[in-house]
Motif scaffolding. Structure first.
Motif, PDB file in Angstrom:
ATOM      1  N   THR A  72       0.417  -1.250  -0.222  1.00 50.76           N
ATOM      2  CA  THR A  72      -0.267   0.000  -0.152  1.00 50.76           C
ATOM      3  C   THR A  72       0.914   1.431  -0.413  1.00 50.76           C
ATOM      4  O   THR A  72       0.404   2.329   0.242  1.00 50.76           O
ATOM      5  CB  THR A  72      -0.802  -0.077   1.176  1.00 50.76           C
ATOM      6  N   GLY A  73       2.195   1.033   0.507  1.00 47.52           N
ATOM      7  CA  GLY A  73       2.814   2.446   0.176  1.00 47.52           C
ATOM      8  C   GLY A  73       3.919   2.484  -1.190  1.00 47.52           C
ATOM      9  O   GLY A  73       3.843   1.309  -2.148  1.00 47.52           O
ATOM     10  N   LEU A  74       4.648   2.962  -1.233  1.00 42.41           N
ATOM     11  CA  LEU A  74       6.414   3.411  -2.493  1.00 42.41           C
ATOM     12  C   LEU A  74       7.600   3.727  -0.855  1.00 42.41           C
ATOM     13  O   LEU A  74       7.438   4.033  -0.383  1.00 42.41           O
ATOM     14  CB  LEU A  74       5.372   4.769  -2.422  1.00 42.41           C
ATOM     15  N   VAL A  75       8.036   2.904  -1.754  1.00 43.80           N
ATOM     16  CA  VAL A  75       9.736   3.193  -1.940  1.00 43.80           C
ATOM     17  C   VAL A  75      10.773   3.662  -2.699  1.00 43.80           C
ATOM     18  O   VAL A  75      10.303   4.004  -3.981  1.00 43.80           O
ATOM     19  CB  VAL A  75      10.366   1.843  -0.512  1.00 43.80           C
ATOM     20  N   SER A  76      11.437   4.879  -2.133  1.00 46.40           N
ATOM     21  CA  SER A  76      12.271   5.994  -3.079  1.00 46.40           C
ATOM     22  C   SER A  76      13.628   5.793  -2.752  1.00 46.40           C
ATOM     23  O   SER A  76      14.108   5.249  -1.722  1.00 46.40           O
ATOM     24  CB  SER A  76      11.533   6.735  -2.977  1.00 46.40           C
ATOM     25  N   GLU A  77      14.842   6.446  -3.823  1.00 44.75           N
ATOM     26  CA  GLU A  77      15.539   6.910  -3.685  1.00 44.75           C
ATOM     27  C   GLU A  77      16.033   7.518  -1.718  1.00 44.75           C
ATOM     28  O   GLU A  77      14.942   8.290  -1.459  1.00 44.75           O
ATOM     29  CB  GLU A  77      16.590   6.716  -4.262  1.00 44.75           C
ATOM     30  N   GLY A  78      16.924   6.654  -0.877  1.00 39.34           N
ATOM     31  CA  GLY A  78      16.996   7.270  -0.041  1.00 39.34           C
ATOM     32  C   GLY A  78      16.495   6.490   1.218  1.00 39.34           C
ATOM     33  O   GLY A  78      16.696   6.769   2.501  1.00 39.34           O
ATOM     34  N   ASP A  79      15.650   5.754   1.131  1.00 40.90           N
ATOM     35  CA  ASP A  79      14.888   4.818   2.151  1.00 40.90           C
ATOM     36  C   ASP A  79      15.710   3.374   2.339  1.00 40.90           C
ATOM     37  O   ASP A  79      17.289   3.357   1.578  1.00 40.90           O
ATOM     38  CB  ASP A  79      13.517   4.276   1.491  1.00 40.90           C
ATOM     39  N   THR A  80      15.746   3.482   3.822  1.00 38.55           N
ATOM     40  CA  THR A  80      16.610   2.786   4.439  1.00 38.55           C
ATOM     41  C   THR A  80      16.224   1.154   4.009  1.00 38.55           C
ATOM     42  O   THR A  80      15.246   0.770   3.951  1.00 38.55           O
ATOM     43  CB  THR A  80      16.311   2.269   5.737  1.00 38.55           C
ATOM     44  N   THR A  81      16.668   0.201   4.108  1.00 37.63           N
ATOM     45  CA  THR A  81      16.928  -1.207   3.764  1.00 37.63           C
ATOM     46  C   THR A  81      15.218  -1.794   5.230  1.00 37.63           C
ATOM     47  O   THR A  81      15.064  -2.247   4.411  1.00 37.63           O
ATOM     48  CB  THR A  81      18.227  -2.173   4.759  1.00 37.63           C
ATOM     49  N   SER A  82      15.354  -1.200   6.019  1.00 38.87           N
ATOM     50  CA  SER A  82      14.087  -1.088   6.600  1.00 38.87           C
ATOM     51  C   SER A  82      13.246  -0.658   6.492  1.00 38.87           C
ATOM     52  O   SER A  82      12.349  -1.532   6.657  1.00 38.87           O
ATOM     53  CB  SER A  82      14.811  -1.269   8.537  1.00 38.87           C
ATOM     54  N   ASP A  83      13.205   0.366   5.969  1.00 36.49           N
ATOM     55  CA  ASP A  83      11.480   0.750   5.269  1.00 36.49           C
ATOM     56  C   ASP A  83      11.535  -0.014   4.498  1.00 36.49           C
ATOM     57  O   ASP A  83      10.335  -0.071   4.213  1.00 36.49           O
ATOM     58  CB  ASP A  83      12.224   2.297   4.715  1.00 36.49           C
ATOM     59  N   VAL A  84      11.927  -0.259   3.451  1.00 39.33           N
ATOM     60  CA  VAL A  84      11.925  -0.607   2.243  1.00 39.33           C
ATOM     61  C   VAL A  84      11.322  -2.638   2.231  1.00 39.33           C
ATOM     62  O   VAL A  84      10.473  -2.881   2.042  1.00 39.33           O
ATOM     63  CB  VAL A  84      13.159  -1.562   1.311  1.00 39.33           C
ATOM     64  N   GLU A  85      11.882  -2.774   3.673  1.00 37.63           N
ATOM     65  CA  GLU A  85      11.694  -4.602   4.104  1.00 37.63           C
ATOM     66  C   GLU A  85      10.045  -4.540   4.333  1.00 37.63           C
ATOM     67  O   GLU A  85       9.505  -5.292   4.962  1.00 37.63           O
ATOM     68  CB  GLU A  85      12.758  -4.796   4.800  1.00 37.63           C
ATOM     69  N   ARG A  86      10.130  -3.347   5.680  1.00 38.38           N
ATOM     70  CA  ARG A  86       8.822  -2.831   5.806  1.00 38.38           C
ATOM     71  C   ARG A  86       7.353  -3.328   5.137  1.00 38.38           C
ATOM     72  O   ARG A  86       6.064  -3.640   5.457  1.00 38.38           O
ATOM     73  CB  ARG A  86       9.067  -2.182   7.412  1.00 38.38           C
ATOM     74  N   GLN A  87       8.014  -2.056   4.067  1.00 40.39           N
ATOM     75  CA  GLN A  87       6.408  -2.089   2.850  1.00 40.39           C
ATOM     76  C   GLN A  87       6.658  -2.993   2.059  1.00 40.39           C
ATOM     77  O   GLN A  87       5.745  -3.326   1.344  1.00 40.39           O
ATOM     78  CB  GLN A  87       7.313  -0.725   1.634  1.00 40.39           C
TER      79      GLN A  87
END
Length: 75
Positions: free
Chosen positions: A5-20
């Motif tokens: 339900t979200g977006l990931v983009s450059e600058g995000d952390t590994t934990s942010d991306v794995e959570r999304q």
């Protein structure tokens, strides 16, 4: 890149991306190389993650020192 339900983009952390996006289908970690006396001279940890196939596409993410630096899509 859209995940769940979200977006990931450059600058995000590994934990942010794995959570999304959840756990990637493939993950390669290239650790920083230690040099003399245990010091690191301009060394970084690189991670390459792959998600897919999603709708016929593979999403290849590259992280440097835990930050997303590129997203490549291939069919």
């Amino acid at each position: 890149m859209r995940c769940n339900t979200g977006l990931v983009s450059e600058g995000d952390t590994t934990s942010d991306v794995e959570r999304q996006c959840g756990t990637p289908s493939d993950r390669q970690i290239i650790p920083a190389v230690a040099v003399s006396q245990g010091q690191k001279a301009n060394a970084v940890t690189v991670e390459n993650w792959v998600y897919g196939p999603r709708n016929g596409a593979y999403y290849k993410l590259k992280f440097i020192d835990g930050k997303l630096v590129s997203i490549d899509v291939s069919r």
